[in-house]
Enzyme design. Structure first.
Site, mmCIF file in Angstrom:
data_model
loop_
_atom_site.group_PDB
_atom_site.id
_atom_site.type_symbol
_atom_site.label_atom_id
_atom_site.label_comp_id
_atom_site.label_asym_id
_atom_site.label_seq_id
_atom_site.Cartn_x
_atom_site.Cartn_y
_atom_site.Cartn_z
ATOM 1 N N HIS A 1 0.840 -1.202 0.000
ATOM 2 C CA HIS A 1 0.000 0.000 0.000
ATOM 3 C C HIS A 1 0.876 1.255 0.000
ATOM 4 C CE1 HIS A 1 -3.513 2.377 0.557
ATOM 5 N NE2 HIS A 1 -4.281 1.351 0.828
ATOM 6 N N GLU B 1 -1.840 0.527 -5.632
ATOM 7 C CA GLU B 1 -1.800 -0.842 -5.113
ATOM 8 C C GLU B 1 -1.996 -1.825 -6.269
ATOM 9 O OE1 GLU B 1 -4.944 -0.712 -1.923
ATOM 10 O OE2 GLU B 1 -4.774 1.384 -2.482
HETATM 11 C C1 FUC Z 1 -7.407 1.750 -0.332
HETATM 12 C C2 FUC Z 1 -8.805 2.200 -0.510
HETATM 13 C C3 FUC Z 1 -9.628 2.128 0.672
HETATM 14 C C4 FUC Z 1 -8.989 2.308 2.013
HETATM 15 C C5 FUC Z 1 -7.569 1.829 2.052
HETATM 16 C C6 FUC Z 1 -6.788 2.275 3.234
HETATM 17 O O1 FUC Z 1 -7.256 0.417 -0.617
HETATM 18 O O2 FUC Z 1 -9.445 1.527 -1.568
HETATM 19 O O3 FUC Z 1 -10.786 2.899 0.543
HETATM 20 O O4 FUC Z 1 -9.160 3.542 2.516
HETATM 21 O O5 FUC Z 1 -6.879 2.063 0.916
#
Ligand code: FUC
Length: 369
Positions: free
Chosen positions: A205, A335
């Site tokens: 992320h 992501e």
């Molecule tokens: C992403 C978003 C989500 C969420 C996350 C922390 O994957 O699709 O809405 O806030 O991050």
């Protein structure tokens, strides 16, 4: 042996020795550096920080809590090095504001009602966002303290996760490996093996900001996607794919992020939190490129899976990043993954990890400056 062949042999020998000397010289003086140090403590556990630095002085750091990508340091066009990730300074903060730059698993994104079937058997896993299971649920990869080490200039993070711990079927052994090459490409590889059929759709992320500014407004993004997913109110996929053509969703030829956000707000009433359906592409072509004309920095993302989630959060209030207090659009999350909620939609792909089989997925980030 005549005199000329003796001479030839001597020359060959000298050449071989010099080549060997050069290799030894290169190994000794221009070698990738790998470092392990204590980051801090979390719940009485030591949290380690691992850093790889390549021959160009580009470096990546990863910490053992949540396999968090803590730093991607590389220069701008004037040679000024900075960390282009939104990083938090302590384990306490990382856990108070989760997902920032962390490893996500077993399943990235949202699973409708925390329910799915594998080969006709229905499973219910822990929900953590209303009825939805987000990012592997409340005990996902990002909440684990990983066993870390440096092996052959690679950062290796390993974890055995019991089914009883995160509620997914199968006890799973996961390995996350980070490398950095001299072309300034950082690669994360997630490998897993389970003792029962389960799901595996990991991602990182990463939130980027390539500039020194506290927003990403000057940066532009290109995404190799003709379609994005229609989402329900709770952000789970409806199953429908929609063309990006002629909309704020269209990043195919590159789009300035501020223009895009403004256009999104005017047309659909919210910022980007979208799932892009990545087109079929050659492995050597990036699925997305983020670039910042001011600093001259650029990151290209490579993945062989069919989705990229893009998120430009409006609200980062109360989050303290190393680069300063959180403000709207301070970073952009990307992501790379397989389309989320996979088993609940035909045509989304296959994220089943069959019992006893090992599966691996890689994401690469190439820095240019
Ligand atoms: C992403 C978003 C989500 C969420 C996350 C922390 O994957 O699709 O809405 O806030 O991050």
């Amino acid at each position: 042996m005549d005199w000329t062949s003796v001479q030839k042999n001597i020359i060959i020998h000298i050449k071989a020795v010099s080549k060997l000397k050069f290799i030894i010289f290169k190994e000794r003086f221009i070698k990738m550096q790998a470092k392990k140090e204590l980051f801090d403590k979390y719940n009485d556990q030591d949290i380690q920080k691992f850093t790889l630095t390549n021959d160009n002085g580009v470096s990546i750091s990863v910490i053992s809590l949540g396999a968090t990508w803590q730093a991607f340091n590389f220069p701008d066009k004037n040679g000024k090095t900075a960390n282009v990730l939104l990083s938090q300074a302590s384990s306490k903060e990382i856990m108070a504001n989760q997902y920032f730059c962390q490893a996500i698993g077993r399943t990235a994104g949202r699973i409708t009602n925390g329910t799915f079937s594998i080969k006709g058997t229905e499973y219910h896993v822990d929900q953590n966002e209303g009825n939805t299971t987000l990012h592997g649920g409340p005990h996902g990869f990002n909440t684990q303290v990983w066993n870390g080490s440096i092996e052959d200039n690679k950062i290796v993070l390993e974890k055995h996760i019991d089914s009883s711990e995160d509620s997914f079927p199968g006890n799973i052994d996961v390995k996350i490996t980070w490398t950095l090459d001299d072309d300034n490409t950082a690669t994360v590889t997630y490998s897993a093996k389970s003792d029962a059929d389960t799901l595996f759709n990991p991602t990182q992320h990463a939130y980027f900001n390539l500039s020194d500014a506290n927003n990403v407004y000057g940066q532009s993004l290109t995404i190799d996607a003709d379609n994005y997913l229609e989402l329900n109110k709770d952000k789970t996929p409806s199953g429908k794919m929609i063309s990006v053509a002629g909309s704020a969703y269209d990043f195919r030829s590159g789009q300035n992020i501020k223009n895009g956000i403004d256009d999104m707000k005017a047309s659909v009433g919210h910022t980007y939190d979208e799932v892009y359906v990545i087109n079929d592409h050659k492995a050597e072509n990036p699925i997305a490129t983020l670039s910042d004309p001011d600093s001259g920095r650029q990151v290209s993302i490579f993945s062989n899976r069919n989705a990229l989630v893009v998120f430009t959060p409006d609200d980062l209030d109360g989050v303290k990043f190393e680069r300063g207090a959180g403000v709207p659009h301070m970073g952009i999350a990307t992501e790379a993954q397989t389309l989320p909620d996979t088993p609940n939609h035909k045509g989304f792909g296959d994220i089943v990890l069959p019992a006893g089989e090992e599966k691996s997925y890689s994401i690469s980030y190439k820095a240019e400056f």
